[in-house]
Design a protein around this motif. Structure first.
Motif, PDB file in Angstrom:
ATOM      1  N   ASP A 135      66.208  23.234  49.027  1.00 16.63           N
ATOM      2  CA  ASP A 135      67.432  22.837  49.740  1.00 16.63           C
ATOM      3  C   ASP A 135      68.044  21.604  49.065  1.00 16.63           C
ATOM      4  OD1 ASP A 135      67.209  24.669  52.215  1.00 16.63           O
ATOM      5  OD2 ASP A 135      65.271  23.663  52.158  1.00 16.63           O
ATOM      6  N   ASP A 182      68.021  27.988  48.433  1.00 14.68           N
ATOM      7  CA  ASP A 182      69.127  27.076  48.714  1.00 14.68           C
ATOM      8  C   ASP A 182      69.300  26.114  47.544  1.00 14.68           C
ATOM      9  OD1 ASP A 182      69.367  28.489  51.007  1.00 14.68           O
ATOM     10  OD2 ASP A 182      69.000  26.834  52.383  1.00 14.68           O
ATOM     11  N   ASN A 244      68.984  31.492  51.956  1.00 12.40           N
ATOM     12  CA  ASN A 244      70.160  32.062  52.621  1.00 12.40           C
ATOM     13  C   ASN A 244      71.475  31.612  51.991  1.00 12.40           C
ATOM     14  OD1 ASN A 244      68.960  29.673  53.926  1.00 12.40           O
ATOM     15  ND2 ASN A 244      70.847  29.648  55.122  1.00 12.40           N
ATOM     16  N   HIS A 245      71.495  30.408  51.402  1.00 10.03           N
ATOM     17  CA  HIS A 245      72.770  29.934  50.840  1.00 10.03           C
ATOM     18  C   HIS A 245      73.109  30.564  49.507  1.00 10.03           C
ATOM     19  CE1 HIS A 245      73.955  27.160  53.971  1.00 10.03           C
ATOM     20  NE2 HIS A 245      72.656  26.955  54.142  1.00 10.03           N
ATOM     21  N   HIS A 360      61.159  30.748  51.337  1.00  2.99           N
ATOM     22  CA  HIS A 360      62.215  29.866  51.835  1.00  2.99           C
ATOM     23  C   HIS A 360      62.061  29.484  53.313  1.00  2.99           C
ATOM     24  CE1 HIS A 360      65.913  27.727  51.716  1.00  2.99           C
ATOM     25  NE2 HIS A 360      66.418  28.460  52.700  1.00  2.99           N
ATOM     26  N   HIS A 396      64.049  25.296  53.913  1.00  2.00           N
ATOM     27  CA  HIS A 396      65.099  25.795  54.817  1.00  2.00           C
ATOM     28  C   HIS A 396      65.499  24.790  55.894  1.00  2.00           C
ATOM     29  CE1 HIS A 396      67.699  28.691  56.706  1.00  2.00           C
ATOM     30  NE2 HIS A 396      67.000  28.684  57.826  1.00  2.00           N
TER      31      HIS A 396
HETATM   32 FE   LIG Z   1      68.070  27.756  53.944  1.00  2.00          FE
END
Ligand SMILES: [Fe+2]
Length: 527
Positions: A135, A182, A244-245, A360, A396
């Motif tokens: 992240d 991320d 997710n990003h 993640h 995350h």
């Molecule tokens: Fe994330």
């Protein structure tokens, strides 16, 4: 070449490109260098980008003497519709393990010479250190900075150094960098614009108008991140996984834009798939999603919490998943889980006694239940427990948590870090992220051993030998170490087996030689 982190720190600060115009004057100028392990210890991948389409096959010249780059390998190039750059990837084979190689990339103009060190062979017992940053995101005026936008909860203090700075200052102190998810946070482009972080010269607050120019802003942020990271990734192998990003299209929940309205490059992990070459084919995995590799005494496994959870899914980013990103699937139904079991089952623990898994999304984390990935837990935890994974590294949530070793039935291992049977979980999503850190919630969970949510930082791991591994949270602002803990694992059985096998082989060889001497003696005597 020995490189100084401080020199590259200065370069990194100066090198931050203008987000509205990150393109170099010569569009064929190589940028965004990165190296990666290629699974086998005699191979590596060198990748870079150009803004223009090159009229040549990507080539890497390399050698162990920086004045004699006499060997060369060629590779391939790729791009996609909304990308503003071309990705070039060259796989180099026939290298010696644990050795420094110098390289430059071919084409015009010729690049500077960089260097990297190849992976150590599985079973190499020498101590080593690796870093992990999860992240992270763009640093400086267009990402994590001292400028406070609406909702930013823990911005840097003025003049405070960030995680990239800290990694650069420590660059001589780790061998490679892990980053399971991320990466750039480029998908926050619209939110950042509306909060006043980015001025792209479009004089409007109208989201529809801004959205029309979104491709350029998104790509600029992505390219800025990769260019900033070049100062680390041109030297240190950079092993990544999906977050997710790499798939999000909601711009940080700003305005209701969805996967139906998002442009191609922002959806479905398109950027990460094209930008990196992880050792998937070498380990039977799929892209940057699931793969494994060995380094010294460790077998590393990267797993994908975002999609491809098989019967335990849908994954959070899959169709119908909790984040509903319409992403994946990247394998057949259940393929990732089957691959993971098979990969872990076949680890030769006499060579790589340590098994470290990185992914993640966490399930043990100081956060509300909705922020715990229970479908990930259902998909992976039993397998990690069954095959004796030593350490699971996750991110995350933007904070740091150390979890007591815990089994898949929720039992906290009574041994703690002193030879636990259950895996040890570390959640460290505190590397960067422009919008600040997350406040820890539900901190009374019995499995939560330590937490902090006010300092940015990264993880430093030292594998001392087959039995001892130390983890520290490195505070980015001053490189100080927080929460240093050492995990001890007894390797009696695995090491003994290997030793017995080795001894048996030596004894068998001695016996064969003995037999040969006796036969030779009798032959000589009688004839
Ligand atoms: Fe994330």
């Amino acid at each position: 070449m020995k490189f100084s982190g401080l020199v590259y720190l200065a370069t990194a600060v100066l090198a931050l490109p203008d987000v509205s115009n990150p393109v170099p004057q010569n569009v064929l100028q190589p940028v965004q260098y990165r190296v990666a392990f290629a699974g086998k210890q005699d191979a590596a991948v060198v990748s870079w980008n150009t803004y223009g389409k090159p009229g040549y096959q990507p080539t890497v010249y390399y050698g162990t003497d920086k004045n004699q780059l006499n060997s060369k390998s060629t590779g391939d190039s790729n791009t996609y519709d909304t990308s503003t750059t071309w990705n070039h990837h060259v796989r180099i084979e026939g290298l010696e393990s644990d050795r420094v190689y110098y390289y430059r990339v071919g084409g015009a103009p010729e690049s500077e010479i960089y260097n990297f060190k190849t992976a150590r062979k599985a079973g190499n017992t020498k101590e080593f250190t690796f870093a992990a940053a999860i992240d992270l995101g763009v640093m400086g005026p267009y990402g994590l900075s001292t400028k406070v936008g609406n909702g930013a909860s823990n911005p840097l203090a003025p003049g405070e150094q960030n995680t990239m700075d800290s990694l650069l200052q420590n660059i001589d102190n780790f061998d490679f960098l892990l980053h399971p998810g991320d990466l750039a946070y480029a998908d926050y482009w619209l939110k950042e614009e509306l909060e006043g972080y980015i001025d792209t010269g479009v004089n409007t607050r109208d989201t529809d108008t801004l959205f029309k120019n979104g491709v350029q802003t998104y790509e600029a942020l992505l390219n800025t991140y990769y260019q900033q990271m070049q100062h680390i990734t041109s030297f240190k192998p950079y092993m990544v996984g999906p977050g997710n990003h790499e798939s999000n299209c909601d711009n940080g929940g700003t305005s209701g834009y969805t996967v139906q309205t998002c442009f191609e490059g922002q959806r479905n992990f398109t950027g990460i798939i094209n930008h990196f070459r992880m050792p998937d084919s070498e380990s039977g995995g799929v892209g940057p999603f699931w793969y494994s590799f060995d380094y010294g005494l460790v077998h590393f496994v990267n797993f994908n919490t975002e999609t491809d959870l098989g019967k335990y899914g849908p994954g959070p980013d899959s169709v119908g998943g909790s984040d509903n990103m319409d992403s994946g699937e990247f394998g057949e139904d259940g393929e990732q889980i089957a691959w993971l079991k098979n990969d872990l089952k076949n680890v030769d623990r006499s060579k790589t006694p340590w098994v470290i898994a990185m992914g993640h999304r966490p399930w043990y984390v100081a956060a509300k239940k909705k922020h715990r990935c229970l479908e990930c837990q259902a998909a992976f935890e039993k397998t990690f427990n069954k095959y004796g994974v030593d350490l699971v590294l996750l991110g995350h949530r933007h904070l740091y948590n150390r979890i007591h070793p815990i089994d898949d039935k929720g039992n906290i291992d009574p041994n703690g870090l002193n030879n636990p049977k259950a895996p040890w979980y570390i959640v460290n999503g505190a590397a960067g992220h422009y919008d600040g850190l997350d406040t820890a919630k539900k901190t009374d969970e019995p499995w939560l051993a330590y937490w902090q949510d006010t300092q940015y930082g990264w993880s430093k791991f030292t594998v001392h030998n087959a039995t001892h591994l130390t983890h520290s949270f490195v505070v980015s602002s001053d490189n100080s170490l927080l929460d240093t803990q050492t995990l001890y694992k007894s390797r009696g059985q695995a090491i003994t087996k290997r030793q017995v096998k080795k001894d048996k082989t030596s004894a068998a060889n001695a016996l064969s030689i003995g037999r040969f001497v006796i036969v030779a003696f009798f032959l000589a005597f009688f004839f």
